[in-house]
Design a protein around this motif. Structure first.
Motif, PDB file in Angstrom:
ATOM      1  N   ILE A 125      18.506 -14.926 -26.482  1.00  0.00           N
ATOM      2  CA  ILE A 125      18.276 -16.158 -25.715  1.00  0.00           C
ATOM      3  C   ILE A 125      18.026 -17.379 -26.821  1.00  0.00           C
ATOM      4  CG2 ILE A 125      16.578 -17.677 -23.712  1.00  0.00           C
ATOM      5  CD1 ILE A 125      17.063 -14.800 -22.272  1.00  0.00           C
ATOM      6  N   GLY A 148      17.465 -20.941 -24.435  1.00  0.00           N
ATOM      7  CA  GLY A 148      16.556 -21.351 -23.492  1.00  0.00           C
ATOM      8  C   GLY A 148      15.579 -21.842 -23.767  1.00  0.00           C
ATOM      9  N   VAL A 157      16.781 -20.907 -19.024  1.00  0.00           N
ATOM     10  CA  VAL A 157      17.752 -20.329 -19.605  1.00  0.00           C
ATOM     11  C   VAL A 157      19.440 -20.725 -19.577  1.00  0.00           C
ATOM     12  CG1 VAL A 157      19.405 -18.776 -20.445  1.00  0.00           C
ATOM     13  CG2 VAL A 157      17.168 -18.122 -20.304  1.00  0.00           C
TER      14      VAL A 157
END
Lengths: 249, 130
Positions: A125, A148, A157
């Protein structure tokens, strides 16, 4: 390049990079496993993600009926189903997150990494300030592309470019290649991590829908083990156990 | 594979708790969760693999004909947590286990935490009762 110039260049580059990286206001690291919080849904179009009847479009309903899972209210014997995992294909991102197998979260300044025991894969992420792309040319991916951003202590996210052959859950809930997802991760107590998932998929769903909160418990002494489904093993198991059990051969 | 010894397959149908443990992607739906079948025989093969382990038992029917009974079991990780190891099930050992039988009536059963004895003893405790 002279050493002094190189040093200045490094400092300037590092400063520029640091300016884009948002300092994490919360710590979500650790080994987690889903241990309750949020039951499966009701009605004819049910998901493990939501307690509500899913707002399927006609096309979504068609795909739902085409998916024949081995679990849940529409379960059929796996030998007569079409679960992609029956051939040892990857579970994919959201099926992994709903399944009761542990994963580890490791936080870096510019990314959060989830290490999944199930299939022994990882997911990144990106929290380096990059924008959420409209498309990912290299996709689709079984585990998508995720960006994110911290909103207070909640990690928000955005995920896209997921391979639509994966299922959202163990019950065969579909999503299309147009689907986009918003995850909201929050550490509600020192040993609990909560996730809600919002799905926007105009092809299969008439409106965006949001899961109920899924709760993951910290495993202070947990260790991830290898959990790989090898096609060579799955085939033998299917041939000698699963298919005969259902009377397929 | 040569068998050291073979045993009678005894079928004992009994009602059990409705509780069932689903294996990954729902293999349990292939088995009758309301029945148990006692399988007695000789271990002919044991596969210690993810995400399922599988046991194969040579059983002999009343006419003396030997056939193979396949048993689906937990993943190695869960087996270890339950006290079993990759060397628990040795080829040639005598085994008795209570499985959920195939709904299709095939010689296949499910043993996810079922009672079993190897050479008359629970291999985890070395006691004669599970």
């Amino acid at each position: 390049m002279k050493p002094v110039i190189a040093l200045v260049y490094c400092i300037l580059f590092a400063s520029a990079a640091a300016a884009q990286v948002q300092k994490a206001p919360a710590d979500v690291s650790g080994i987690w496993v889903r241990g309750g919080g949020g039951a499966g849904g009701r009605g004819s179009a049910m998901s493990q993600w939501s307690p509500e009847q899913l707002p399927l479009t006609p096309e979504g309903l068609k795909q739902l009926n085409a998916n024949k899972p081995g679990k849940g209210p529409r379960a059929v014997p796996p030998a007569f189903g079409n679960d992609p995992m029956g051939g040892a294909n990857p579970p994919g991102l959201y099926r992994t997150l709903i399944y009761n197998r542990p994963f580890e979260i490791i936080q870096f300044p510019n990314r959060v990494v989830q290490l999944f025991e199930w299939a022994k894969v990882w997911r990144v992420i990106w929290t380096d300030g990059r924008a959420v792309p409209e498309d990912v040319p290299e996709g689709p991916f079984w585990y998508g592309h995720s960006v994110g951003k911290w909103e207070g202590e909640t990690l928000v996210v955005h995920t896209l470019a997921l391979d639509e052959r994966a299922w959202l859950d163990e019950w065969g809930i579909p999503f299309s290649s147009e689907a986009k997802f918003e995850e909201r991760w929050r550490r509600t107590t020192p040993d609990k991590l909560e996730l809600t998932l919002k799905i926007t998929d105009p092809v299969y769903y008439t409106r965006p829908w949001t899961s109920d909160a899924k709760v993951y418990s910290l495993q202070p002494k947990g260790e991830l083990i290898e959990m790989i489904f090898a096609p060579i093993d799955e085939k033998e198991f299917n041939d000698r156990v699963r298919d005969p059990a259902a009377g397929k051969n | 594979m040569k068998l050291k010894q073979s045993f009678l397959l005894a079928a004992m149908i009994a009602a059990i708790s409705a509780t069932s443990t689903l294996a990954h992607h729902g293999t349990a739906t292939s088995y009758d969760q309301k029945k148990t079948l006692t399988v007695k025989g000789t271990i002919s093969q044991f596969l210690w693999r993810n995400p399922h382990t599988a046991l194969f038992v040579a059983v002999k029917d009343e006419q003396g004909k030997t056939s193979e009974y396949a048993v689906e079991m937990w993943s190695p990780g869960l087996m270890v947590k339950q006290g079993y190891t990759r060397t628990t099930f040795k080829v040639g050992d005598q085994i008795t286990l209570e499985v959920h039988p195939s709904l299709a009536g095939k010689p296949v059963g499910e043993c996810l935490g079922c009672k079993l004895l190897i050479n008359g003893k629970d291999p985890r405790t070395n006691r004669t009762e599970p």
